[in-house]
Design an enzyme around this catalytic site. Sequence first.
Site, mmCIF file in Angstrom:
data_model
loop_
_atom_site.group_PDB
_atom_site.id
_atom_site.type_symbol
_atom_site.label_atom_id
_atom_site.label_comp_id
_atom_site.label_asym_id
_atom_site.label_seq_id
_atom_site.Cartn_x
_atom_site.Cartn_y
_atom_site.Cartn_z
ATOM 1 N N ARG A 150 -10.234 -6.699 -15.314
ATOM 2 C CA ARG A 150 -11.357 -7.658 -15.265
ATOM 3 C C ARG A 150 -11.215 -8.570 -16.473
ATOM 4 N NH1 ARG A 150 -17.739 -6.835 -14.244
ATOM 5 N NH2 ARG A 150 -16.887 -6.850 -12.141
ATOM 6 N N HIS A 163 -13.394 -12.635 -7.018
ATOM 7 C CA HIS A 163 -13.807 -11.224 -7.134
ATOM 8 C C HIS A 163 -13.531 -10.552 -5.782
ATOM 9 C CE1 HIS A 163 -15.714 -7.761 -8.649
ATOM 10 N NE2 HIS A 163 -16.971 -8.138 -8.727
ATOM 11 N N GLN A 180 -15.191 -7.088 -4.598
ATOM 12 C CA GLN A 180 -16.596 -7.226 -4.218
ATOM 13 C C GLN A 180 -16.706 -7.811 -2.807
ATOM 14 O OE1 GLN A 180 -19.576 -6.607 -6.281
ATOM 15 N NE2 GLN A 180 -20.432 -6.728 -4.227
ATOM 16 N N ASP A 185 -25.937 -15.209 -6.069
ATOM 17 C CA ASP A 185 -25.439 -14.544 -7.280
ATOM 18 C C ASP A 185 -26.142 -15.218 -8.463
ATOM 19 O OD1 ASP A 185 -23.910 -13.073 -9.079
ATOM 20 O OD2 ASP A 185 -22.045 -14.188 -8.741
ATOM 21 N N CYS A 189 -24.275 -9.580 -5.026
ATOM 22 C CA CYS A 189 -23.260 -8.638 -5.539
ATOM 23 C C CYS A 189 -23.773 -7.795 -6.702
ATOM 24 C CB CYS A 189 -22.007 -9.398 -5.946
ATOM 25 S SG CYS A 189 -22.260 -10.526 -7.333
ATOM 26 N N ARG A 220 -18.670 -0.592 -2.760
ATOM 27 C CA ARG A 220 -17.601 -0.849 -3.737
ATOM 28 C C ARG A 220 -16.717 0.397 -3.860
ATOM 29 N NH1 ARG A 220 -18.169 -4.704 -7.742
ATOM 30 N NH2 ARG A 220 -16.018 -4.116 -8.211
HETATM 31 N N1 CP Z 1 -20.752 -6.583 -8.887
HETATM 32 C C1 CP Z 1 -20.071 -6.186 -9.973
HETATM 33 O O1 CP Z 1 -18.872 -6.419 -10.104
HETATM 34 O O2 CP Z 1 -20.807 -5.484 -10.878
HETATM 35 P P1 CP Z 1 -20.389 -5.056 -12.347
HETATM 36 O O3 CP Z 1 -20.303 -6.334 -13.175
HETATM 37 O O4 CP Z 1 -21.471 -4.149 -12.798
HETATM 38 O O5 CP Z 1 -19.046 -4.376 -12.310
HETATM 39 N N1 NVA Z 2 -20.534 -14.279 -10.900
HETATM 40 C C1 NVA Z 2 -20.816 -13.074 -11.649
HETATM 41 C C2 NVA Z 2 -20.437 -11.875 -10.827
HETATM 42 C C3 NVA Z 2 -20.699 -10.555 -11.505
HETATM 43 C C4 NVA Z 2 -20.256 -9.390 -10.695
HETATM 44 C C5 NVA Z 2 -20.067 -13.096 -12.954
HETATM 45 O O1 NVA Z 2 -18.894 -13.487 -12.954
HETATM 46 O O2 NVA Z 2 -20.651 -12.751 -13.984
#
Ligand code: CP
Ligand code: NVA
Length: 303
Positions: A103, A130, A133, A221, A261, A289
């Site tokens: 990530r 992502h 997700q 989101d 999400c 997930r």
């Molecule tokens: N939706 C998602 O990726 O959540 P986290 O940021 O908690 O991993």
């Molecule tokens: N768009 C958000 C998604 C988190 C899972 C971010 O990137 O913070």
Amino acid sequence: MKKDFLSLSDWSLADLEGIFALTRELKTKQQQRIPHRLLEGKTLAMIFEKSSTRTRVSFEAGMFQLGGHALFLHSGNTQMGRGEPIRDSAKVMARYCDGVMIRTFAHSIVEEFAAHSSVPIINGLTDLNHPCQLMADLFTVSEHRPNYRQLVYCWIGDGNNMANSWINAASVFGFELRIATPPGYGPDPGIVDQALKAGARLILTNDPREAAAGADILNTDVWASMGQEEEQQIRAKAFADFQINSELLSSANQDALVMHCLPAHRDEEITNEVMEGPQSIIFDEAENRLHVQKAIMATLMAD
Ligand code: CP
Ligand code: NVA
């Protein structure tokens, strides 16, 4: 030849549906406590440059359920955080582990990591997309609506990494996708372009009501993603009209489903009422997930 999971657009419809089939099988086995140790003795390294609850816990629990082990690495505590070249980190990790989940910020980081790794790389979120997700989200819709490929999907809010992944999904799965963002906050032009060239049924608008009218799925989101915290206030103004609330929901199909999400800012991009309401499948998405990522890991990493 190893395969990575960096973007849905790298995968065929048949392959992604295969992952859904395996997800169904593994979810049933997990619920019935039937062992399914497809990754016995294998190790997944998880590198985080951003915060996480769901991604970290679901990958770690999933690896354990598959008979393997997951290793949490915060990049700030590794030599990567001190500037060790990505290619060197990638080569070294592949000598110890059977897969790496990352990530991070720039999508080019996961691409560079994958290019220099002999083991599969899984994208656990970048600024661009992502995909894990998205697989969980679409699998969740398929559980509630078996005709999920025929539905009309609507995205309300920021043209962010999640919106970009929905565009990739529309391209592969063939459903209609309407994206409503404020001017200047649209999705990635390169991803839009690629999807339109591939024949995606994509509608971009600045009008949330136009996008939501008669839709089967309403999705949103946060207004400010990780890394955009300083823009929170200015974004709150720009996005004020882009909220999923009971009024917007009433313009969608009567049995429309609501998605997010997570993490959410309740009463900003989505009202508390809608989030807790009967049309919300938000916590099913979070659960899936786990099941979908187990299928992705087994597909990439099993012998
Ligand atoms: N939706 C998602 O990726 O959540 P986290 O940021 O908690 O991993
Ligand atoms: N768009 C958000 C998604 C988190 C899972 C971010 O990137 O913070």
